[in-house]
Design a protein around this motif. Structure first.
Motif, PDB file in Angstrom:
ATOM      1  N   LEU A 242     -20.658  31.970 -36.965  1.00 59.49           N
ATOM      2  CA  LEU A 242     -19.781  31.112 -37.610  1.00 59.49           C
ATOM      3  C   LEU A 242     -18.667  30.654 -36.332  1.00 59.49           C
ATOM      4  O   LEU A 242     -17.973  31.797 -36.438  1.00 59.49           O
ATOM      5  CB  LEU A 242     -19.181  30.407 -39.095  1.00 59.49           C
ATOM      6  CG  LEU A 242     -20.833  30.553 -39.933  1.00 59.49           C
ATOM      7  CD1 LEU A 242     -19.617  30.397 -41.569  1.00 59.49           C
ATOM      8  CD2 LEU A 242     -21.220  29.491 -39.619  1.00 59.49           C
ATOM      9  N   GLN A 243     -17.896  29.470 -36.135  1.00 60.81           N
ATOM     10  CA  GLN A 243     -16.955  29.910 -35.662  1.00 60.81           C
ATOM     11  C   GLN A 243     -15.811  30.362 -36.643  1.00 60.81           C
ATOM     12  O   GLN A 243     -15.592  30.123 -37.494  1.00 60.81           O
ATOM     13  CB  GLN A 243     -16.434  27.767 -34.738  1.00 60.81           C
ATOM     14  CG  GLN A 243     -17.551  26.819 -34.073  1.00 60.81           C
ATOM     15  CD  GLN A 243     -16.898  26.037 -34.339  1.00 60.81           C
ATOM     16  OE1 GLN A 243     -16.279  25.322 -34.418  1.00 60.81           O
ATOM     17  NE2 GLN A 243     -18.282  25.391 -33.025  1.00 60.81           N
ATOM     18  N   SER A 244     -14.493  30.502 -35.748  1.00 56.93           N
ATOM     19  CA  SER A 244     -12.832  30.795 -36.039  1.00 56.93           C
ATOM     20  C   SER A 244     -12.946  30.233 -37.879  1.00 56.93           C
ATOM     21  O   SER A 244     -12.387  30.658 -38.930  1.00 56.93           O
ATOM     22  CB  SER A 244     -11.918  31.134 -35.388  1.00 56.93           C
ATOM     23  OG  SER A 244     -11.807  29.743 -34.863  1.00 56.93           O
ATOM     24  N   SER A 245     -12.854  28.769 -37.226  1.00 57.27           N
ATOM     25  CA  SER A 245     -11.848  28.134 -38.185  1.00 57.27           C
ATOM     26  C   SER A 245     -12.558  27.889 -39.310  1.00 57.27           C
ATOM     27  O   SER A 245     -12.575  28.511 -40.467  1.00 57.27           O
ATOM     28  CB  SER A 245     -11.899  27.052 -37.297  1.00 57.27           C
ATOM     29  OG  SER A 245     -12.834  26.238 -37.694  1.00 57.27           O
ATOM     30  N   VAL A 246     -14.435  27.456 -39.152  1.00 57.52           N
ATOM     31  CA  VAL A 246     -14.936  27.715 -40.083  1.00 57.52           C
ATOM     32  C   VAL A 246     -15.338  29.241 -41.265  1.00 57.52           C
ATOM     33  O   VAL A 246     -15.067  29.437 -42.781  1.00 57.52           O
ATOM     34  CB  VAL A 246     -16.331  27.384 -39.896  1.00 57.52           C
ATOM     35  CG1 VAL A 246     -17.768  27.156 -40.335  1.00 57.52           C
ATOM     36  CG2 VAL A 246     -16.179  25.964 -38.962  1.00 57.52           C
ATOM     37  N   ALA A 247     -15.114  30.078 -40.128  1.00 57.04           N
ATOM     38  CA  ALA A 247     -15.606  31.526 -40.662  1.00 57.04           C
ATOM     39  C   ALA A 247     -14.567  31.932 -41.747  1.00 57.04           C
ATOM     40  O   ALA A 247     -14.244  32.394 -42.820  1.00 57.04           O
ATOM     41  CB  ALA A 247     -15.525  32.326 -39.436  1.00 57.04           C
ATOM     42  N   ALA A 248     -13.141  31.775 -41.009  1.00 56.63           N
ATOM     43  CA  ALA A 248     -12.094  32.135 -42.207  1.00 56.63           C
ATOM     44  C   ALA A 248     -12.474  31.236 -43.094  1.00 56.63           C
ATOM     45  O   ALA A 248     -11.696  31.523 -44.464  1.00 56.63           O
ATOM     46  CB  ALA A 248     -10.715  31.891 -41.070  1.00 56.63           C
ATOM     47  N   GLU A 249     -12.737  29.759 -43.604  1.00 51.53           N
ATOM     48  CA  GLU A 249     -13.111  29.354 -44.503  1.00 51.53           C
ATOM     49  C   GLU A 249     -13.717  29.738 -45.723  1.00 51.53           C
ATOM     50  O   GLU A 249     -13.402  30.283 -46.678  1.00 51.53           O
ATOM     51  CB  GLU A 249     -13.369  27.964 -44.217  1.00 51.53           C
ATOM     52  CG  GLU A 249     -13.214  27.213 -45.783  1.00 51.53           C
ATOM     53  CD  GLU A 249     -11.890  26.719 -46.276  1.00 51.53           C
ATOM     54  OE1 GLU A 249     -11.747  26.033 -47.217  1.00 51.53           O
ATOM     55  OE2 GLU A 249     -10.888  26.406 -45.555  1.00 51.53           O
ATOM     56  N   ALA A 250     -14.862  30.155 -45.158  1.00 48.58           N
ATOM     57  CA  ALA A 250     -15.926  30.739 -45.693  1.00 48.58           C
ATOM     58  C   ALA A 250     -15.471  32.719 -46.005  1.00 48.58           C
ATOM     59  O   ALA A 250     -16.042  33.236 -47.273  1.00 48.58           O
ATOM     60  CB  ALA A 250     -17.169  31.052 -44.611  1.00 48.58           C
TER      61      ALA A 250
END
Length: 254
Positions: A242-250
């Motif tokens: 995942l892209q960094s921003s999406v990965a941080a959310e997950a």
């Protein structure tokens, strides 16, 4: 040691062997569960509608309607956990049951204690759908990949705003894959983490393969050429990085 079922449940047992029904009825009732039993597929469907069970234990070979036909009709209206009972050596039956939406299977002859542990496991996964856990325990935790979105709090997935029907086991498997996005996960590790038991033999990993296939059919635009859930040859399966921003959310509540 196998886990026992903690909360009282409504359990439907469908099997044409009276001895199996009697043993399971007795053991489960002694644990405080409400047990309904059916000797054929037609009776199983009638009881399913009237009892509204929390979990179904369903034999494949039954008169009137076989277990596959019953499972198809159940899945048309409900995502209730279903454990199939199959004859020793009938690998094709196990795979068919999983493809139709069964959460797990047991091979006859089986240990009642092991069945109780399997029921506990599928119910634990189902109950997590009520309150959320693990990756999905943050106050706001929704990720989007293209036109697919996954809401970990509600434990639901959507494509273009339309909900995708996932069983408790399917969502838990998806949750595991996303929480380790970009990293291959071994099939046997998936079996232990999602289904809650160590495989007795290598063929047990077919449970994972079939569930991955079902997830791809529901989530991928082209299941034959998956872009979300990829095969890591010689290792297992992997959700795309995942892209960094999406990965941080997950990962915010992992």
């Amino acid at each position: 040691m196998p886990e026992t079922i903690q909360e009282p449940l409504k359990i439907l047992i469908a099997d044409d062997e009276a001895n199996i029904r009697r043993i399971l009825e007795t053991r489960l009732a002694m644990q405080g569960h409400q047990v309904a039993s059916a000797q054929d597929g037609a009776e199983a469907l009638e009881l399913f509608r009237s009892v509204e069970p929390d979990v179904v234990v369903l034999d494949v070979m039954m008169p009137e309607l076989d277990g596959f036909a019953v499972l198809e009709r159940i899945r048309a209206q409900s995502e209730v956990p279903v454990i199939m009972l199959t004859a020793l050596g009938d690998v094709a039956d196990r795979i068919t049951g999983l493809q139709l939406g069964a959460d797990d299977y047991m091979v006859k002859p089986f240990s009642p204690k092991e069945l109780e542990a399997r029921i506990h496991c599928v119910m634990r996964r189902a109950s997590q759908g009520q309150g959320g856990s693990g990756v999905g325990s943050a106050s706001s935790n929704v990720i989007a990949v293209g036109d697919l979105s996954v809401d970990f709090n509600r434990r639901q997935a959507f494509r273009c705003g339309e909900r995708i029907r996932l069983t408790g086991m399917e969502f838990h498997l998806l949750e595991l894959l996303i929480s380790h996005h970009g990293e291959p996960i071994n099939r046997l590790d998936m079996l232990e983490k999602v289904w809650g038991y160590k495989p007795g033999k290598a063929s047990d990993s077919r449970v994972v393969d079939v569930h991955i296939s079902r997830l791809r059919a529901k989530l991928e635009e082209d299941p034959e050429n998956p872009e979300l859930i990829m095969t890591a040859r010689g290792q297992g399966y992997m959700f795309q990085r995942l892209q960094s921003s999406v990965a941080a959310e997950a990962a915010s509540a992992a």
